[in-house]
Design a protein around this motif. Sequence first.
Motif, PDB file in Angstrom:
ATOM      1  N   GLY A  82     -18.387 -14.931 -10.479  1.00 44.49           N
ATOM      2  CA  GLY A  82     -17.145 -15.517 -10.963  1.00 44.49           C
ATOM      3  C   GLY A  82     -15.937 -14.648 -10.765  1.00 44.49           C
ATOM      4  N   LYS A  83     -16.120 -13.503 -10.140  1.00 40.60           N
ATOM      5  CA  LYS A  83     -15.023 -12.545  -9.973  1.00 40.60           C
ATOM      6  C   LYS A  83     -14.257 -12.747  -8.664  1.00 40.60           C
ATOM      7  CE  LYS A  83     -17.253  -8.966 -12.803  1.00 40.60           C
ATOM      8  NZ  LYS A  83     -18.577  -9.536 -13.087  1.00 40.60           N
ATOM      9  N   LEU A  84     -14.788 -13.591  -7.781  1.00 37.95           N
ATOM     10  CA  LEU A  84     -14.109 -13.879  -6.511  1.00 37.95           C
ATOM     11  C   LEU A  84     -13.593 -15.311  -6.567  1.00 37.95           C
ATOM     12  CD1 LEU A  84     -13.456 -12.870  -3.602  1.00 37.95           C
ATOM     13  CD2 LEU A  84     -15.592 -13.948  -2.878  1.00 37.95           C
ATOM     14  N   GLN A  85     -12.356 -15.468  -6.991  1.00 34.62           N
ATOM     15  CA  GLN A  85     -11.789 -16.798  -7.174  1.00 34.62           C
ATOM     16  C   GLN A  85     -11.026 -17.293  -5.952  1.00 34.62           C
ATOM     17  OE1 GLN A  85     -12.008 -19.017  -9.926  1.00 34.62           O
ATOM     18  NE2 GLN A  85     -13.699 -17.639 -10.445  1.00 34.62           N
ATOM     19  N   GLN A  86     -10.581 -16.391  -5.097  1.00 29.25           N
ATOM     20  CA  GLN A  86      -9.815 -16.752  -3.908  1.00 29.25           C
ATOM     21  C   GLN A  86     -10.436 -16.107  -2.676  1.00 29.25           C
ATOM     22  OE1 GLN A  86      -7.222 -18.866  -3.847  1.00 29.25           O
ATOM     23  NE2 GLN A  86      -7.133 -19.139  -6.073  1.00 29.25           N
ATOM     24  N   LEU A 129     -18.876 -25.347  -9.587  1.00 30.56           N
ATOM     25  CA  LEU A 129     -20.184 -25.109 -10.193  1.00 30.56           C
ATOM     26  C   LEU A 129     -20.146 -24.029 -11.263  1.00 30.56           C
ATOM     27  CD1 LEU A 129     -22.253 -25.098  -6.873  1.00 30.56           C
ATOM     28  CD2 LEU A 129     -22.287 -26.895  -8.614  1.00 30.56           C
ATOM     29  N   LEU A 130     -19.119 -23.191 -11.240  1.00 31.92           N
ATOM     30  CA  LEU A 130     -19.128 -22.031 -12.117  1.00 31.92           C
ATOM     31  C   LEU A 130     -18.809 -22.361 -13.570  1.00 31.92           C
ATOM     32  CD1 LEU A 130     -17.585 -19.194  -9.925  1.00 31.92           C
ATOM     33  CD2 LEU A 130     -19.981 -19.850 -10.246  1.00 31.92           C
ATOM     34  N   ALA A 131     -18.022 -23.385 -13.828  1.00 34.83           N
ATOM     35  CA  ALA A 131     -17.719 -23.737 -15.219  1.00 34.83           C
ATOM     36  C   ALA A 131     -18.992 -24.164 -15.968  1.00 34.83           C
ATOM     37  CB  ALA A 131     -16.650 -24.821 -15.279  1.00 34.83           C
ATOM     38  N   PRO A 132     -19.796 -25.081 -15.419  1.00 34.67           N
ATOM     39  CA  PRO A 132     -21.049 -25.390 -16.124  1.00 34.67           C
ATOM     40  C   PRO A 132     -22.015 -24.207 -16.162  1.00 34.67           C
ATOM     41  CG  PRO A 132     -20.894 -26.610 -14.048  1.00 34.67           C
ATOM     42  CD  PRO A 132     -19.559 -26.015 -14.298  1.00 34.67           C
ATOM     43  N   MET A 133     -21.991 -23.355 -15.132  1.00 34.81           N
ATOM     44  CA  MET A 133     -22.832 -22.162 -15.173  1.00 34.81           C
ATOM     45  C   MET A 133     -22.376 -21.233 -16.297  1.00 34.81           C
ATOM     46  SD  MET A 133     -23.571 -19.335 -12.170  1.00 34.81           S
ATOM     47  CE  MET A 133     -24.591 -17.891 -12.497  1.00 34.81           C
ATOM     48  N   ALA A 151     -21.022 -22.108 -19.081  1.00 33.09           N
ATOM     49  CA  ALA A 151     -21.491 -22.673 -20.349  1.00 33.09           C
ATOM     50  C   ALA A 151     -22.952 -22.308 -20.605  1.00 33.09           C
ATOM     51  CB  ALA A 151     -21.306 -24.188 -20.331  1.00 33.09           C
ATOM     52  N   ILE A 152     -23.755 -22.336 -19.552  1.00 32.54           N
ATOM     53  CA  ILE A 152     -25.161 -21.936 -19.687  1.00 32.54           C
ATOM     54  C   ILE A 152     -25.253 -20.453 -20.027  1.00 32.54           C
ATOM     55  CG2 ILE A 152     -27.366 -21.695 -18.473  1.00 32.54           C
ATOM     56  CD1 ILE A 152     -26.540 -24.131 -16.768  1.00 32.54           C
ATOM     57  N   ALA A 153     -24.448 -19.616 -19.360  1.00 31.88           N
ATOM     58  CA  ALA A 153     -24.464 -18.180 -19.626  1.00 31.88           C
ATOM     59  C   ALA A 153     -24.100 -17.889 -21.081  1.00 31.88           C
ATOM     60  CB  ALA A 153     -23.505 -17.470 -18.682  1.00 31.88           C
ATOM     61  N   GLU A 154     -23.128 -18.612 -21.605  1.00 33.75           N
ATOM     62  CA  GLU A 154     -22.732 -18.399 -23.004  1.00 33.75           C
ATOM     63  C   GLU A 154     -23.859 -18.756 -23.954  1.00 33.75           C
ATOM     64  OE1 GLU A 154     -19.131 -20.621 -23.408  1.00 33.75           O
ATOM     65  OE2 GLU A 154     -17.954 -19.219 -22.163  1.00 33.75           O
ATOM     66  N   ARG A 155     -24.585 -19.820 -23.657  1.00 31.16           N
ATOM     67  CA  ARG A 155     -25.735 -20.168 -24.494  1.00 31.16           C
ATOM     68  C   ARG A 155     -26.817 -19.115 -24.405  1.00 31.16           C
ATOM     69  NH1 ARG A 155     -25.975 -25.270 -21.890  1.00 31.16           N
ATOM     70  NH2 ARG A 155     -28.219 -24.973 -21.650  1.00 31.16           N
ATOM     71  N   ALA A 156     -26.957 -18.518 -23.229  1.00 32.03           N
ATOM     72  CA  ALA A 156     -27.975 -17.483 -23.039  1.00 32.03           C
ATOM     73  C   ALA A 156     -27.511 -16.117 -23.521  1.00 32.03           C
ATOM     74  CB  ALA A 156     -28.356 -17.406 -21.561  1.00 32.03           C
ATOM     75  N   THR A 212     -23.451 -12.667 -19.207  1.00 38.61           N
ATOM     76  CA  THR A 212     -22.382 -12.943 -18.249  1.00 38.61           C
ATOM     77  C   THR A 212     -22.935 -13.762 -17.085  1.00 38.61           C
ATOM     78  OG1 THR A 212     -22.782 -10.980 -16.893  1.00 38.61           O
ATOM     79  CG2 THR A 212     -21.331 -10.713 -18.816  1.00 38.61           C
ATOM     80  N   LEU A 213     -22.020 -14.275 -16.263  1.00 39.62           N
ATOM     81  CA  LEU A 213     -22.451 -14.988 -15.066  1.00 39.62           C
ATOM     82  C   LEU A 213     -23.317 -14.097 -14.176  1.00 39.62           C
ATOM     83  CD1 LEU A 213     -19.207 -16.887 -13.965  1.00 39.62           C
ATOM     84  CD2 LEU A 213     -21.295 -17.909 -14.861  1.00 39.62           C
ATOM     85  N   ALA A 214     -22.881 -12.864 -13.975  1.00 36.71           N
ATOM     86  CA  ALA A 214     -23.626 -11.957 -13.103  1.00 36.71           C
ATOM     87  C   ALA A 214     -25.022 -11.687 -13.653  1.00 36.71           C
ATOM     88  CB  ALA A 214     -22.865 -10.652 -12.927  1.00 36.71           C
ATOM     89  N   GLU A 215     -25.104 -11.457 -14.951  1.00 35.20           N
ATOM     90  CA  GLU A 215     -26.410 -11.215 -15.559  1.00 35.20           C
ATOM     91  C   GLU A 215     -27.311 -12.434 -15.418  1.00 35.20           C
ATOM     92  OE1 GLU A 215     -24.564  -8.170 -18.928  1.00 35.20           O
ATOM     93  OE2 GLU A 215     -25.182 -10.195 -19.482  1.00 35.20           O
ATOM     94  N   LEU A 216     -26.742 -13.613 -15.569  1.00 33.71           N
ATOM     95  CA  LEU A 216     -27.528 -14.840 -15.443  1.00 33.71           C
ATOM     96  C   LEU A 216     -28.022 -15.027 -14.015  1.00 33.71           C
ATOM     97  CD1 LEU A 216     -28.546 -17.389 -16.902  1.00 33.71           C
ATOM     98  CD2 LEU A 216     -26.396 -18.508 -16.252  1.00 33.71           C
ATOM     99  N   ALA A 217     -27.179 -14.725 -13.037  1.00 32.28           N
ATOM    100  CA  ALA A 217     -27.574 -14.866 -11.633  1.00 32.28           C
ATOM    101  C   ALA A 217     -28.748 -13.953 -11.296  1.00 32.28           C
ATOM    102  CB  ALA A 217     -26.393 -14.556 -10.721  1.00 32.28           C
ATOM    103  N   ILE A 218     -28.690 -12.712 -11.754  1.00 35.36           N
ATOM    104  CA  ILE A 218     -29.793 -11.775 -11.507  1.00 35.36           C
ATOM    105  C   ILE A 218     -31.037 -12.223 -12.261  1.00 35.36           C
ATOM    106  CG2 ILE A 218     -30.602  -9.403 -11.834  1.00 35.36           C
ATOM    107  CD1 ILE A 218     -28.568  -9.602  -9.615  1.00 35.36           C
ATOM    108  N   ALA A 219     -30.861 -12.637 -13.515  1.00 35.31           N
ATOM    109  CA  ALA A 219     -32.001 -13.060 -14.323  1.00 35.31           C
ATOM    110  C   ALA A 219     -32.725 -14.234 -13.673  1.00 35.31           C
ATOM    111  CB  ALA A 219     -31.531 -13.433 -15.728  1.00 35.31           C
ATOM    112  N   TRP A 220     -31.966 -15.194 -13.126  1.00 39.65           N
ATOM    113  CA  TRP A 220     -32.597 -16.344 -12.476  1.00 39.65           C
ATOM    114  C   TRP A 220     -33.499 -15.883 -11.342  1.00 39.65           C
ATOM    115  CZ3 TRP A 220     -32.731 -18.304  -7.557  1.00 39.65           C
ATOM    116  CH2 TRP A 220     -33.286 -19.587  -7.415  1.00 39.65           C
TER     117      TRP A 220
END
Length: 338
Positions: free
Chosen positions: A214-218, A245-249, A251-256, A259-267
């Motif tokens: 989520g850190k590369l927006q442009q 796709l990142l907004a729903p991701m 939301a999932i990260a917040e439930r878990a 961060t987004l990065a942590e969730l990506a590695i965890a998956w």
Amino acid sequence: MKKRTIGPFTVANVALGCMNFCHAYGNPVSTEQAHAVLHAALEAGVTLFDTAALYGFGASESLIGPVLKPHRNHITLASKGGMAGVRGDDGVMRRVIDGHPRTLRKNCEDSLQRLGTDVIDLYYLHRWDQRVPIEESVGEMARLQEEGKIRALGLSEVGADALRRAHREHPIAALQSEYSLWSRNAELGTLAACKELGIAYVAFSPMGRAFLSGKLQQVDGLVQGDIRASMPRFQPEAYARNLQLLAPMQAIAERAGCTLAELAIAWVVNQGEHVIALPGTTSVAHLHENLRGGAIQLDAALLAELDDLFRPGGIVGDRYALAAQREVDTEKYAFEAV
């Protein structure tokens, strides 16, 4: 850190890729910054460090060798040959794929010298040169092992059929290929083949080349030399659609609770006990974030939710442009991205 097995080695489930220091994404970082990341990784318990002759045309190996040398008995050092820099008659270094036995031997011996070590623990065929039967390339790597120059063999970016052929020639310890939420080609055959054959699957770019953080927006301002500028899914129009796709991701990260990065590695590391995440970074903070992801256990319902969100047909753009796609042997989804 959770452990995984690669051939004779036991390693942490999150490794450190050393390409980013000097290759592929534009301006190289300073030696001091690269060394800071390496030292932080060692202190945090990273035990698998991955480089290649190609990265910076040898610069990555020369950079990491002195730092890792005092720790050689406690880490697993991986490098790759069969794709390296060759200086042309005009003096310019160019990337060349060459899997002939004599070339692989020279690549390996050059890497040993740059790394300052007598043996490379895990040595990959970086790309299968399809002019050369894969058995010939693997056969030469087996001879390098017999001579004590490498300890285990790996392949990179090959499909399940080539993997099986190579494994029949000589046991393969690891297959390295891209695998992340938005690059799911592994699920077409290689991931299952690795599990069946007892081969580790080393997943490079588990962060989707920064997209999933989520850190590369442009992407309009990617610097000269950044390989993402040529990749279809990083083209501005495609990327803008993928960003949805990142907004729903998130939301999932917040439930878990991550961060987004942590969730990506965890998956990635939750895809099987034979899977190892191989992110690269030039930031100590991002390194620690990646490692935290390796400790997260995701339940089946959350994994299924992520799988559905990032179903391959919903990703806009291929991972490689056509010319680069022709250089790899990995299975490819046959669909028109929506």
